[in-house]
Design an enzyme around this catalytic site. Structure first.
Site, PDB file in Angstrom:
ATOM      1  N   ILE A  22       0.824  -1.222   0.000  1.00 31.17           N
ATOM      2  CA  ILE A  22       0.000   0.000   0.000  1.00 31.17           C
ATOM      3  C   ILE A  22       0.856   1.269   0.000  1.00 31.17           C
ATOM      4  CG2 ILE A  22      -0.288   0.212   2.513  1.00 31.17           C
ATOM      5  CD1 ILE A  22      -3.360   0.733   1.762  1.00 31.17           C
ATOM      6  N   ASN A  39      -3.286   0.846  15.445  1.00 29.12           N
ATOM      7  CA  ASN A  39      -3.722   0.372  16.767  1.00 29.12           C
ATOM      8  C   ASN A  39      -4.229   1.567  17.581  1.00 29.12           C
ATOM      9  OD1 ASN A  39      -1.308   1.637  17.646  1.00 29.12           O
ATOM     10  ND2 ASN A  39      -0.186  -0.268  17.294  1.00 29.12           N
ATOM     11  N   ASP A  49       0.716  -0.901   9.173  1.00 27.78           N
ATOM     12  CA  ASP A  49       1.104   0.199  10.067  1.00 27.78           C
ATOM     13  C   ASP A  49       2.618   0.433  10.006  1.00 27.78           C
ATOM     14  OD1 ASP A  49       0.564   2.153  11.897  1.00 27.78           O
ATOM     15  OD2 ASP A  49       0.259   0.810  13.603  1.00 27.78           O
ATOM     16  N   VAL A 158      -2.557  -9.207  11.790  1.00 28.20           N
ATOM     17  CA  VAL A 158      -2.277  -9.405  13.225  1.00 28.20           C
ATOM     18  C   VAL A 158      -3.576  -9.593  14.019  1.00 28.20           C
ATOM     19  CG1 VAL A 158      -1.325  -8.271  15.287  1.00 28.20           C
ATOM     20  CG2 VAL A 158      -0.123  -8.091  13.100  1.00 28.20           C
ATOM     21  N   TYR A 159      -4.630  -8.893  13.635  1.00 31.02           N
ATOM     22  CA  TYR A 159      -5.875  -8.930  14.413  1.00 31.02           C
ATOM     23  C   TYR A 159      -6.785 -10.121  14.090  1.00 31.02           C
ATOM     24  CZ  TYR A 159      -4.954  -4.340  16.537  1.00 31.02           C
ATOM     25  OH  TYR A 159      -4.423  -3.292  17.263  1.00 31.02           O
TER      26      TYR A 159
HETATM   27  N1  AR6 Z   1       0.419  -3.366   2.009  1.00 36.15           N
HETATM   28  C1  AR6 Z   1      -0.805  -3.937   1.837  1.00 36.15           C
HETATM   29  N2  AR6 Z   1      -1.291  -4.896   2.655  1.00 36.15           N
HETATM   30  C2  AR6 Z   1      -0.506  -5.303   3.673  1.00 36.15           C
HETATM   31  C3  AR6 Z   1       0.780  -4.764   3.916  1.00 36.15           C
HETATM   32  C4  AR6 Z   1       1.237  -3.749   3.027  1.00 36.15           C
HETATM   33  N3  AR6 Z   1       2.425  -3.173   3.154  1.00 36.15           N
HETATM   34  N4  AR6 Z   1       1.299  -5.364   5.024  1.00 36.15           N
HETATM   35  C5  AR6 Z   1       0.380  -6.246   5.449  1.00 36.15           C
HETATM   36  N5  AR6 Z   1      -0.701  -6.230   4.632  1.00 36.15           N
HETATM   37  P1  AR6 Z   1      -2.177  -5.922   9.503  1.00 36.15           P
HETATM   38  P2  AR6 Z   1      -4.463  -5.639  11.344  1.00 36.15           P
HETATM   39  C6  AR6 Z   1      -1.968  -6.976   4.745  1.00 36.15           C
HETATM   40  O1  AR6 Z   1      -1.546  -6.914  10.420  1.00 36.15           O
HETATM   41  O2  AR6 Z   1      -4.813  -7.074  11.206  1.00 36.15           O
HETATM   42  C7  AR6 Z   1      -0.110  -3.726  13.504  1.00 36.15           C
HETATM   43  O3  AR6 Z   1       0.940  -4.109  14.334  1.00 36.15           O
HETATM   44  C8  AR6 Z   1      -1.954  -8.222   5.598  1.00 36.15           C
HETATM   45  O4  AR6 Z   1      -1.573  -9.348   4.832  1.00 36.15           O
HETATM   46  O5  AR6 Z   1      -1.315  -4.862   8.934  1.00 36.15           O
HETATM   47  O6  AR6 Z   1      -5.565  -4.613  11.285  1.00 36.15           O
HETATM   48  C9  AR6 Z   1      -0.852  -2.495  14.008  1.00 36.15           C
HETATM   49  O7  AR6 Z   1      -0.004  -1.621  14.700  1.00 36.15           O
HETATM   50  C10 AR6 Z   1      -3.382  -8.291   6.076  1.00 36.15           C
HETATM   51  O8  AR6 Z   1      -4.211  -8.951   5.103  1.00 36.15           O
HETATM   52  O9  AR6 Z   1      -3.392  -5.140  10.233  1.00 36.15           O
HETATM   53  C11 AR6 Z   1      -1.899  -3.082  14.902  1.00 36.15           C
HETATM   54  O10 AR6 Z   1      -1.390  -3.325  16.186  1.00 36.15           O
HETATM   55  C12 AR6 Z   1      -3.848  -6.829   6.135  1.00 36.15           C
HETATM   56  O11 AR6 Z   1      -2.884  -6.099   5.392  1.00 36.15           O
HETATM   57  C13 AR6 Z   1      -2.241  -4.383  14.227  1.00 36.15           C
HETATM   58  O12 AR6 Z   1      -1.082  -4.763  13.493  1.00 36.15           O
HETATM   59  C14 AR6 Z   1      -3.932  -6.255   7.541  1.00 36.15           C
HETATM   60  O13 AR6 Z   1      -2.874  -6.751   8.336  1.00 36.15           O
HETATM   61  C15 AR6 Z   1      -3.376  -4.233  13.242  1.00 36.15           C
HETATM   62  O14 AR6 Z   1      -3.694  -5.499  12.715  1.00 36.15           O
END
Ligand code: AR6
Length: 220
Positions: A22, A39, A49, A158-159
């Site tokens: 992204i 978060n 993030d 992560v969530y």
């Molecule tokens: N670009 C696009 N999608 C991504 C990227 C990226 N660079 N990186 C991961 N994804 P997550 P959450 C996808 O964990 O579940 C953090 O530590 C990934 O495969 O980023 O809302 C925050 O600080 C997944 O499908 O977000 C919070 O503490 C999706 O994006 C917590 O994680 C969301 O994964 C939030 O967890």
């Protein structure tokens, strides 16, 4: 068996599903707003993030949010910041939203119990909180007069939110928003950004089968 095919829908012309990071989208997508899966303390973290903090500039973004949003961001809400280092890529705004943590209990026998993915779509606490993320993201993108907003699969990393369920909530809210605000209303387009082909396929399936899962109650 072929999947049920939905009728042509002009709202879909405003939706794209892409695979990528992204923070590094092709310029021709015209994205000017990106959504961060943040978060509650807006403290930075892993996944989306982490990538957004690295690309925008960790200290600058953290410092801005500490000063302007010292209360952080409650689950389901949105806080806006400038894009800092991402401005070089045409990004003007970051919309920080906090998705719910999926609690992962199944078959509780209690209607509406948190995290029961056997519950009907929309009936778990997490469904309503994730829905609130999308409602508030779209509202903010409208107020900011965003051309195109890039939205990751909030909560599905992560969530731990189940991906097909999250994709349906995302799609349902974007279609609902576009229904209420036909082109050329803002945001003009939504780009769902997936991290893998498999994740993009989840969105495409949700789009292709939308008639089946959106209208089960009315038709059932
Ligand atoms: N670009 C696009 N999608 C991504 C990227 C990226 N660079 N990186 C991961 N994804 P997550 P959450 C996808 O964990 O579940 C953090 O530590 C990934 O495969 O980023 O809302 C925050 O600080 C997944 O499908 O977000 C919070 O503490 C999706 O994006 C917590 O994680 C969301 O994964 C939030 O967890």
């Amino acid at each position: 068996m072929s999947l049920p095919q939905a009728a042509p829908d002009a709202r879909l012309d405003r939706i794209e599903v892409v695979v990528g990071d992204i923070t590094d989208l092709p310029d021709d997508l015209g994205v000017d707003t990106v959504v961060n899966a943040a978060n509650e303390p807006l403290a930075g973290g892993a996944g989306v993030d982490g990538a957004i903090h690295r690309a925008a500039g960790h200290d600058e973004l953290l410092g801005y949010n500490r000063t302007h949003h010292p209360e952080g961001c409650k689950t389901g809400l949105v806080k806006v910041s400038p894009a800092f280092g991402l401005e070089a890529k045409g990004i003007k705004h970051i919309l920080h939203t906090v998705g719910p943590v999926w609690s992962g209990q199944r078959d509780t026998g209690v209607p509406g119990a948190p995290g029961d993915d056997t519950a009907k779509l929309g009936y778990t606490l997490e469904d309503t909180l994730l829905a609130s993320c999308y409602t508030n993201v779209l509202k903010a993108a409208e107020q900011l007069e965003s051309e195109a907003v890039a939205i990751p699969a909030v909560s599905t990393g992560v969530y731990g939110f189940p991906k097909p369920r999250a994709a349906k909530i995302a799609l349902g809210h974007v279609l609902g928003h576009f229904q209420q605000r036909p082109a050329p209303a803002f945001p003009k387009r939504v780009v769902f950004v997936c991290f893998s082909d498999a994740d993009a396929e989840v969105y495409r399936q949700a789009i292709d089968t939308r008639d089946a899962w959106m209208f089960t109650q009315r038709r059932g």
